[in-house]
Scaffold this active site. Structure first.
Site, short mmCIF file in Angstrom:
data_model
loop_
_atom_site.label_atom_id
_atom_site.label_comp_id
_atom_site.label_asym_id
_atom_site.label_seq_id
_atom_site.Cartn_x
_atom_site.Cartn_y
_atom_site.Cartn_z
N HIS A 32 10.50 5.95 -20.30
CA HIS A 32 10.78 4.66 -20.93
C HIS A 32 11.35 4.87 -22.34
CE1 HIS A 32 8.80 2.42 -17.82
NE2 HIS A 32 7.57 2.66 -18.18
N LYS A 46 8.55 -2.26 -16.21
CA LYS A 46 8.56 -3.37 -15.24
C LYS A 46 9.95 -3.76 -14.78
CE LYS A 46 5.06 -3.60 -14.48
NZ LYS A 46 4.29 -2.41 -13.98
N SER A 90 6.17 -9.90 -15.03
CA SER A 90 5.62 -8.72 -14.35
C SER A 90 4.71 -7.95 -15.31
CB SER A 90 6.77 -7.85 -13.87
OG SER A 90 6.29 -6.68 -13.28
N GLY A 145 7.70 -8.49 -6.38
CA GLY A 145 8.99 -7.82 -6.15
C GLY A 145 10.13 -8.77 -5.87
N GLY A 187 11.73 -1.87 -12.37
CA GLY A 187 12.11 -1.26 -11.10
C GLY A 187 11.97 0.25 -11.11
S1 PPS Z 1 6.38 0.46 -14.60
O1 PPS Z 1 4.97 0.21 -14.96
O2 PPS Z 1 7.24 0.32 -15.75
O3 PPS Z 1 6.57 1.74 -13.94
O4 PPS Z 1 6.76 -0.72 -13.58
P1 PPS Z 1 8.09 -0.80 -12.72
O5 PPS Z 1 7.93 0.05 -11.53
O6 PPS Z 1 9.27 -0.59 -13.59
O7 PPS Z 1 8.14 -2.32 -12.29
C1 PPS Z 1 7.22 -2.89 -11.41
C2 PPS Z 1 7.92 -4.07 -10.76
O8 PPS Z 1 8.85 -3.58 -9.78
C3 PPS Z 1 8.55 -4.20 -8.53
N1 PPS Z 1 8.90 -3.34 -7.39
C4 PPS Z 1 9.77 -3.70 -6.43
N2 PPS Z 1 10.54 -4.80 -6.29
C5 PPS Z 1 11.30 -4.88 -5.17
N3 PPS Z 1 11.33 -3.94 -4.19
C6 PPS Z 1 10.59 -2.82 -4.30
N4 PPS Z 1 10.61 -1.91 -3.33
C7 PPS Z 1 9.76 -2.66 -5.47
N5 PPS Z 1 8.90 -1.71 -5.90
C8 PPS Z 1 8.38 -2.14 -7.07
C9 PPS Z 1 7.05 -4.44 -8.61
O9 PPS Z 1 6.61 -5.32 -7.62
C10 PPS Z 1 6.92 -4.98 -10.03
O10 PPS Z 1 7.47 -6.29 -10.16
P2 PPS Z 1 6.60 -7.63 -9.99
O11 PPS Z 1 7.52 -8.75 -10.41
O12 PPS Z 1 5.41 -7.52 -10.88
O13 PPS Z 1 6.24 -7.72 -8.54
#
Ligand code: PPS
Length: 304
Positions: free
Chosen positions: A114, A59, A144, A265, A61
């Protein structure tokens, strides 16, 4: 006979955590998605100098940076990979869900993981390949993650945030304890060929972070190509691009009737969920060790 013995030996080191996760070599894994033998085999997984590993605590990025890497390496010259989803472009090292032959992938190979620093292939520890570690402020990670637990079919449903927070603080989630993960990786910085990025910095200025990634990887892009990546990796664009938002993940893994993978996000959403008491409890465990980390996290989008 030998294989059987190996299986039994490995199984002995496997500790079930709940119906969904097991601990092996001190790290939590998804039940049914990986075996101890496979985890053991990763130590000798042959690393090429051209390999790129994206390392994150969940979670933080991951999917965002997966998409950026995929756009850097595939956009414009997709060569028949137009319809390949992210999870197949930047696959998980420890969860080979698409069942690919990683050893025979063409270079440059892109991987996500991870894993903690001590479980990655020894080639990486010896400085081969490149690693991008993306970190996010742990309160937003927690919130998240709480929502993610409820959309993923492979993890326990926990409706009470307080209960989830205790699980997170006890490291009983995939990725284990946030501080251990980031401290481990940052303390071993000199062993690896590694670039650290912060989610909040990416949010504040995506373009300069894409440039940073390109410089680290030795990739030269035109101004137009950079603009295109920044545009396609925006939250709004990714949210509606089925190739990059995991919406095509099999319902066996994610239940999108419960929420979206790209949820908000943003930076500072924890303030909408955590109570004053929860925040204080969190700080009492995190603050001292956080202050020793070589990163300065941003906790609110209004601080930009
Ligand atoms: S995982 O399951 O570990 O692969 O999840 P991960 O991708 O690391 O984290 C998911 C969160 O990243 C946000 N996200 C983004 N934020 C900003 N911009 C972009 N383009 C973007 N893409 C993914 C996603 O919304 C999750 O955060 P939250 O706070 O839940 O929205």
């Amino acid at each position: 006979m030998t294989t059987q013995r190996n299986t039994v030996t490995a199984a002995l080191g496997m500790e079930p955590l709940d119906k969904y996760m097991f601990k092996y070599k001190g790290f939590n894994f998804l039940q049914g998605s990986v075996t101890p033998e496979y985890i053991d085999s990763l130590e000798d997984f042959k690393i090429r100098d051209s390999d790129i590993f994206l390392v994150t605590f969940p979670k933080s990025g991951t999917i965002w940076t997966q998409n950026i890497l995929s756009l850097i390496y595939h956009e414009g010259h997709r060569n028949g990979t137009e319809n390949t989803v992210l999870i197949d472009r930047v696959p998980w090292l420890e969860y080979n869900v698409c069942n690919r032959d990683y050893g025979n992938r063409p270079s440059p190979r892109l991987f996500s993981t991870h894993l903690p620093y001590y479980l990655v292939p020894k080639g990486l520890k010896n400085g081969a390949g490149k690693i991008i570690y993306v970190a996010r402020n742990p309160k937003d990670v927690l919130v998240s993650y709480y929502h993610f637990f409820n959309i993923t079919v492979k993890l326990e449903k926990i409706e009470d945030f307080d209960i989830f927070m205790e699980k997170f603080l006890a490291g009983k989630v995939l990725g284990n304890f946030w501080l251990d993960h980031i401290e481990g990786w940052s303390a071993k910085e000199n062993n690896f060929n590694i670039l650290f990025l912060l989610y909040e910095e990416m949010k504040k200025d995506l373009r300069s972070n894409v440039v940073k990634i390109c410089n680290f990887l030795g990739v030269t892009l035109t101004e137009e190509e950079l603009d295109d990546i920044v545009d396609k990796a925006s939250f709004d664009k990714m949210s509606v691009d089925p190739r990059s938002n995991y919406s095509s993940m099999h319902p066996e893994f994610l239940d999108f009737s419960k929420g979206r993978f790209l949820r908000k996000g943003t930076v500072g959403d924890w303030k909408n969920t955590m109570t004053v008491a929860q925040n204080e409890r969190f700080d009492s465990i995190f603050k001292e060790r956080m202050e020793k980390l070589p990163f300065k996290f941003c906790w609110d989008i209004n601080e930009f």
